[in-house]
Design an enzyme around this catalytic site. Structure first.
Site, PDB file in Angstrom:
ATOM      1  N   TYR A 122       0.757  -1.140   0.029  1.00 22.62           N
ATOM      2  CA  TYR A 122       0.153   0.125  -0.028  1.00 22.62           C
ATOM      3  C   TYR A 122       0.933   1.206   0.169  1.00 22.62           C
ATOM      4  O   TYR A 122       0.412   2.362  -0.126  1.00 22.62           O
ATOM      5  CB  TYR A 122      -0.765   0.199   1.247  1.00 22.62           C
ATOM      6  N   LYS A 130       2.292 -15.362   3.156  1.00 25.23           N
ATOM      7  CA  LYS A 130       2.452 -16.171   2.264  1.00 25.23           C
ATOM      8  C   LYS A 130       4.095 -16.330   2.098  1.00 25.23           C
ATOM      9  O   LYS A 130       4.719 -15.957   0.965  1.00 25.23           O
ATOM     10  CB  LYS A 130       1.933 -15.454   1.145  1.00 25.23           C
ATOM     11  N   ASP A 172      -3.527 -18.692   1.828  1.00 22.75           N
ATOM     12  CA  ASP A 172      -4.495 -19.281   1.271  1.00 22.75           C
ATOM     13  C   ASP A 172      -5.331 -20.525   2.145  1.00 22.75           C
ATOM     14  O   ASP A 172      -6.646 -20.587   2.033  1.00 22.75           O
ATOM     15  CB  ASP A 172      -3.979 -20.274  -0.093  1.00 22.75           C
ATOM     16  N   ASP A 206      -6.573  -6.880   4.364  1.00 24.38           N
ATOM     17  CA  ASP A 206      -7.825  -6.046   3.678  1.00 24.38           C
ATOM     18  C   ASP A 206      -8.386  -7.346   3.262  1.00 24.38           C
ATOM     19  O   ASP A 206      -9.811  -7.326   3.263  1.00 24.38           O
ATOM     20  CB  ASP A 206      -7.181  -5.269   2.530  1.00 24.38           C
ATOM     21  N   ASP A 219     -12.813  -8.805   4.478  1.00 23.74           N
ATOM     22  CA  ASP A 219     -14.214  -8.983   3.904  1.00 23.74           C
ATOM     23  C   ASP A 219     -14.763 -10.195   3.870  1.00 23.74           C
ATOM     24  O   ASP A 219     -15.719 -10.433   3.960  1.00 23.74           O
ATOM     25  CB  ASP A 219     -13.823  -8.475   2.347  1.00 23.74           C
TER      26      ASP A 219
HETATM   27  C1  IPM Z   1     -10.577  -0.940   3.350  1.00 24.86           C
HETATM   28  C2  IPM Z   1     -10.497  -0.391   1.861  1.00 24.86           C
HETATM   29  C3  IPM Z   1      -9.285   0.043   1.703  1.00 24.86           C
HETATM   30  C4  IPM Z   1      -8.018  -0.654   1.818  1.00 24.86           C
HETATM   31  C5  IPM Z   1      -9.587   0.916   0.391  1.00 24.86           C
HETATM   32  C6  IPM Z   1     -10.248   1.711   0.051  1.00 24.86           C
HETATM   33  C7  IPM Z   1      -8.051   1.383  -0.242  1.00 24.86           C
HETATM   34  O1  IPM Z   1     -10.881  -1.663   1.157  1.00 24.86           O
HETATM   35  O2  IPM Z   1     -10.359  -0.161   4.459  1.00 24.86           O
HETATM   36  O3  IPM Z   1     -10.626  -2.252   3.765  1.00 24.86           O
HETATM   37  O4  IPM Z   1      -7.916  -1.386   0.890  1.00 24.86           O
HETATM   38  O5  IPM Z   1      -7.595  -0.619   2.797  1.00 24.86           O
HETATM   39 MN    MN Z   2     -11.251  -3.403   2.282  1.00 23.97          MN
END
Ligand code: IPM
Ligand code: MN
Ligand code: NAD
Length: 348
Positions: free
Chosen positions: A127, A184, A217, A241, A245
């Site tokens: 990042y 990884k 993975d 990240d 999710d």
């Molecule tokens: C998060 C988002 C951000 C990230 C994006 C918007 C840059 O996906 O906060 O999870 O990848 O950190």
């Molecule tokens: Mn995210």
């Protein structure tokens, strides 16, 4: 407060209503940083903006950034990643808790089965924007995106995970006892080697905590097969990240997931895990609970434990009574779901 873009502008007002209902003694100031402002005057972060936030505020509550009218996403990068990097908010704490059996897509998984936390490194990795494009637009084009891992950065996030494990209990009151590093290192050997060495060193300082390891993975598979095994997971910026999710899916989706961007002792920033969700923005459809739970996390961080617990209990009650938005099976709008939580907080 920086509501930002899209559904950020809908869920943050709900979180604010709930903070006010909780009686928390906080003064709130709103900033208009986001796509509208950027399109109006090209400002992403006003001059000295981060220094101002650090100087004048104890915490920052953020919605989301991302707008189809800003194709480069430059404002999101400068505001959101700017806060994380320039304010050095190195620990992205993302709790994963299932509030009710009805919210989990897994068979037979209940609240007692899903209560772990992801500690995501928040200031390095892929990042950092290190890299570049060479011979762009030609057949010989080269793009590099470098993965930056510093000894200092890796060590402080791993230590944060162990400290978190030591100091925090699970929702059922039992102690936390395991820290799992996710990497990884079988393929990305340079960075992975550093993480492995540091993890071994730091874990030796915490003999009462069980250190564990999984490749990212395999971890993804385990997370949907048997999430009960997880306690504290520490990982780099990108894996953090992605797996959060996935973990949000276990909690009922992105609308339910909260997070904090923390540097102990400094002004920290709190935001729901979800983005600006352009397709549902402006329709009173977005689930405000992720933002409301994020506000509760922020109040707890500020030492307002009672107010924080009242808010969490009210969201739990809303979920149990299906006073929710459609994404988790209810029929209320954003405003109405937020309003229900406000009433519940006021009557508690
Ligand atoms: C998060 C988002 C951000 C990230 C994006 C918007 C840059 O996906 O906060 O999870 O990848 O950190
Ligand atoms: Mn995210
Ligand atoms: P997203 O999180 O906005 O949406 C993903 C999916 O989840 C969509 O189906 C959306 O409708 C749903 N969803 C998300 N939040 C919800 C909520 N509160 N209630 C109900 N449903 C919800 O991710 P995306 O679609 O990949 O990205 C959209 C924009 O948001 C992009 O510009 C992206 O860069 C940005 N983004 C910003 C942040 C942030 O500011 N922290 C985080 C992630 C994505």
């Amino acid at each position: 407060m920086i509501p930002g873009d899209g559904i950020g502008k809908e869920v943050i007002p709900q979180a604010v209503k709930v903070i006010e209902a909780s009686g928390a003694n906080v003064a709130l100031t709103e900033f208009d940083w986001g796509a509208d402002r950027f399109l109006r005057d090209r400002t992403t972060v006003p001059h000295d903006g981060f220094a101002m936030l650090a100087r004048d505020f104890d915490a920052i509550l953020v919605g989301a950034f991302g707008d189809p009218r800003v194709a480069t996403n430059i404002h999101a990068k400068e505001i959101l990643l700017g806060m994380r990097f320039k304010m050095d908010l190195y620990a992205n704490l993302r709790p994963v808790r299932l509030l009710d059996v009805a919210l989990c897509p897994l068979k037979n998984a209940g609240p007692e089965d899903i209560d772990f936390v992801v500690v995501r490194e928040n200031t390095e990795g892929v990042y950092t924007d290190a890299g570049g494009v060479f011979k762009q637009g030609t057949a010989d084009e080269i793009a590099t995106q470098e993965d930056i891992n510093t000894r200092k950065g890796v060590e402080r996030i791993i230590r944060y995970a162990f400290e978190y494990c030591e100091r925090n209990k699970k929702l059922d009151g039992s102690p936390r006892s395991k820290v799992l590093m996710c990497d990884k290192s079988n393929a990305m050997t340079h960075a992975g080697g550093l993480w492995q060495r540091v993890f071994k060193e730091v874990s030796a300082e915490y003999p009462q905590i069980t250190p564990q390891h999984m490749y990212v993975d395999a971890l993804c598979m385990q997370m949907v097969r048997d999430p009960r095994q997880f306690d504290v997971i520490v990982t780099n910026n990108m894996f953090g990240d992605i797996i959060t999710d996935l973990a949000a899916g276990l909690q009922g989706g992105l609308g339910m997931a909260a997070s904090g961007n923390i540097h102990p002792g400094k002004t920290s920033m709190f935001e729901p895990v979800h983005g600006s969700a352009p397709p549902i923005a402006g329709k009173n459809m977005a689930n405000p609970f992720g933002a409301i739970l994020t506000a509760a996390m922020m109040l707890a961080h500020l030492g307002m434990t009672n107010e924080s617990e009242k808010i969490e209990a009210a969201v739990l009650e809303a979920v149990r009574q299906k006073k929710t938005t459609q994404d988790i099976g209810g029929s209320l709008g954003t405003n109405e779901a937020g309003g229900w939580v406000v009433k519940e907080v006021l009557s508690s």
